[in-house]
Design a protein around this motif. Structure first.
Motif: not given
Length: 138
Positions: A13-38
């Motif tokens: 959990l710490d590794a993910y929370q410290e990942n500087p790209f965590r928001n970009r990762i989620v945005e890149s996988f979300s269809e809406d590009g806003m980070g809302n994941l199905s």
């Protein structure tokens, strides 16, 4: 029985929370590009970020994550944001500019002063640690 539960360690959990790209990762996988994941997008994200995902698939999503302005190219500004996140903004602006210019100079195969996906893919084939670093251990 039938209720398999994934338990994350504090370290994971710490590794993910410290990942500087965590928001970009989620945005890149979300269809809406806003980070809302199905649910399916969530599963896809963890599939791509697994240690066993193919290099080609990892390359596609790494490119999307680093393409901050979502224009299907990695321009100097995208590279600057990427480098600043990777180094926690510890480099001087001059150092960041120099690294980005050198990266484009060495990786830009068609001379358009930005990196296409083909340029990026060619560049990461020369990075032996790409596969070992582009994953989340679950």
């Amino acid at each position: 029985m039938g209720n398999k539960q994934t338990i994350f360690t504090d370290e994971q959990l710490d590794a993910y929370q410290e990942n500087p790209f965590r928001n970009r990762i989620v945005e890149s996988f979300s269809e809406d590009g806003m980070g809302n994941l199905s649910f399916n997008e969530f599963v896809d994200m963890f599939s791509v970020l697994s240690e066993t995902a193919p290099r080609e698939l990892k390359a596609i999503y790494a490119f999307k994550i680093y393409d901050f302005n979502v224009d299907n190219y990695l321009c100097k500004e995208d590279l600057e944001k990427t480098l600043n996140k990777l180094t926690k903004e510890e480099l001087t602006p001059e150092e960041v500019e120099l690294v980005c210019e050198k990266t484009i100079e060495e990786a830009d195969l068609d001379g358009d002063n930005k990196l296409s996906f083909a340029d990026f893919e060619n560049m990461i084939t020369r990075a032996p640690d790409f596969l070992s670093t582009f994953h989340i251990r679950i």
